[in-house]
Design an enzyme around this catalytic site. Structure first.
Site, PDB file in Angstrom:
ATOM      1  N   PRO A   2       0.834  -1.444   0.066  1.00 58.80           N
ATOM      2  CA  PRO A   2       0.132   0.163   0.208  1.00 58.80           C
ATOM      3  C   PRO A   2       0.630   1.106   0.317  1.00 58.80           C
ATOM      4  CG  PRO A   2      -0.141  -1.768   2.025  1.00 58.80           C
ATOM      5  CD  PRO A   2       0.351  -2.253   1.133  1.00 58.80           C
ATOM      6  N   GLU A   3       0.462   2.205  -1.212  1.00 60.21           N
ATOM      7  CA  GLU A   3       1.178   3.402  -0.995  1.00 60.21           C
ATOM      8  C   GLU A   3       0.329   3.964  -0.699  1.00 60.21           C
ATOM      9  OE1 GLU A   3       3.670   3.567  -4.892  1.00 60.21           O
ATOM     10  OE2 GLU A   3       3.955   1.604  -4.449  1.00 60.21           O
ATOM     11  N   LYS A  57       3.054   7.485   4.748  1.00 62.64           N
ATOM     12  CA  LYS A  57       1.856   6.374   4.263  1.00 62.64           C
ATOM     13  C   LYS A  57       1.518   5.516   6.035  1.00 62.64           C
ATOM     14  CE  LYS A  57       5.338   4.309   1.412  1.00 62.64           C
ATOM     15  NZ  LYS A  57       5.321   2.552   0.942  1.00 62.64           N
ATOM     16  N   ARG A 259      13.819  -1.411  -6.421  1.00 61.71           N
ATOM     17  CA  ARG A 259      12.738  -1.605  -6.576  1.00 61.71           C
ATOM     18  C   ARG A 259      12.556  -1.506  -8.155  1.00 61.71           C
ATOM     19  NH1 ARG A 259       9.500   0.767  -2.982  1.00 61.71           N
ATOM     20  NH2 ARG A 259      10.761   0.705  -1.239  1.00 61.71           N
TER      21      ARG A 259
END
Length: 269
Positions: A2-3, A57, A259
Site C-alpha cells: 500500500p502506497e 504512509k 525496486r
C-alpha cells in the site's frame, strides 16, 4: 505494498465510522508485527477519537490521551466491521468501539505496525520527512533546489521520504513516464521545466489513484473490502515487454534501488 493513495483511501473509508466514537478496547492477537505492539495503546481505551490523519504512509488515530499510529506494511488492510464478526486468519489487531463496531487490522506478512505516541509529542518514525506531495509545499522550485548537484537516479530521488513523502514505486514509474523523463537520469540533470511537469504529473497521478480507490495488485483492499481500480489506469508499471502506449516500442524493465522500474527508451529521455 500500500502506497500513499491506498493509505489515504483507507483513511477516507474508516473516518466516517470512527471519528467521534469511543474506544472500548484493543485486542492484540500477536505481540509483534514489524515491531513489538506497545501496551501503551491500552491507554487509549475509553477515549474519544478526535481525528484520523495521514502523514506519508502512516495513519494517525488521535485522542486526548495520545495517538495510535498505523502502518500497513507490505500487505496490511483495515476494515470496519460489526464487533461480533468472526476474526479470520491474519486478523492481528482489533480496535473495538462502544457503538458495536470494530476496526480490524489484517496483515498476512506481518510487516506493518501499530505504534503509540504521547499527547503533544512526535514519534521517531514521523521525523525528518519531506512535504506531502499534494500540498503547496511540494512544488517545482522546492524540488529543483533539493536536486541541485544530486547524482542519484531521479526515480530514487523522488521516492526519498526526506525529499517528498508518499511517492511510491508504482506512482514514481507512472509519473516519470507521463513526464517523458528516464528514471535513470541523475536528479541534478533534470531541468527546471521538467521539474514543473514532473511535479504536476506526480500530483495528478496520486489524485487519480485516490479517486479510483488506490491500486490493487495483490493484497490491498479498501475499508469496505473492495479492490482499488487504479491498476486499470497503469501505463507502464508491470508491463515490461508490452508495447509502449505512446510509440509501440517494447517497454523496458530494470532495478533502481532494489525496486522494479518500467520505462520506454524511446519516449523517455
Amino acid at each position: 505494498m500500500p502506497e500513499l493513495p491506498e493509505v489515504e483511501v483507507s483513511r477516507m473509508g474508516i473516518s466516517p465510522h470512527m471519528v467521534g466514537q469511543t474506544i472500548k478496547a484493543f485486542v492484540f492477537r500477536t505481540p509483534k508485527l514489524r515491531w513489538d505492539i506497545p501496551q501503551e495503546l491500552k491507554l487509549l481505551e475509553g477515549q474519544v477519537i478526535r481525528n484520523i490523519r495521514r502523514r506519508a504512509k502512516y495513519l494517525l488515530i488521535d485522542t486526548d490521551q495520545g495517538t495510535a499510529i498505523v502502518h500497513l506494511g507490505m500487505s496490511g488492510s483495515l476494515r470496519v466491521l460489526d464487533a461480533d464478526f468472526p476474526a479470520a486468519k491474519h486478523d492481528h489487531v482489533d480496535l473495538k468501539l462502544t457503538n458495536g463496531k470494530v476496526l480490524r487490522y489484517n496483515d498476512p506478512r506481518r510487516f506493518g505496525a501499530w505504534l503509540w505516541c504521547a499527547p503533544g509529542e512526535s514519534h521517531a518514525v514521523l521525523e525528518h520527512m519531506g512535504p506531502e506531495p499534494l500540498t503547496d509545499a511540494f512544488n517545482s522550485e522546492y524540488i529543483a533546489d533539493k536536486a541541485q548537484g544530486k547524482r542519484v537516479a531521479v526515480k530514487q530521488f523522488i521516492m526519498d521520504n526526506k525529499v517528498v513523502v508518499g511517492v511510491g514505486n508504482i506512482y514514481a514509474n507512472e509519473s516519470l513516464f507521463k513526464s517523458r523523463i528516464l528514471p535513470t537520469r541523475q536528479a541534478g540533470q533534470v531541468t527546471p521545466q521538467e521539474w514543473v511537469l514532473l511535479v504536476e504529473n506526480i500530483k495528478a497521478t496520486l489524485k487519480i489513484a485516490i479517486n479510483q480507490g488506490g491500486t490493487t495488485l495483490k493484497d490491498f483492499a479498501q475499508a469496505d473490502g473492495k479492490p482499488g481500480y487504479f491498476a486499470q489506469e497503469l501505463l507502464v508499471y508491470g508491463k515490461a515487454g508490452e508495447p509502449c502506449p505512446e510509440c509501440g516500442e517494447p517497454l523496458q524493465e530494470l532495478k533502481i534501488g532494489q525496486r522494479n522500474t518500467f520505462f520506454c527508451n524511446e519516449c523517455q529521455q
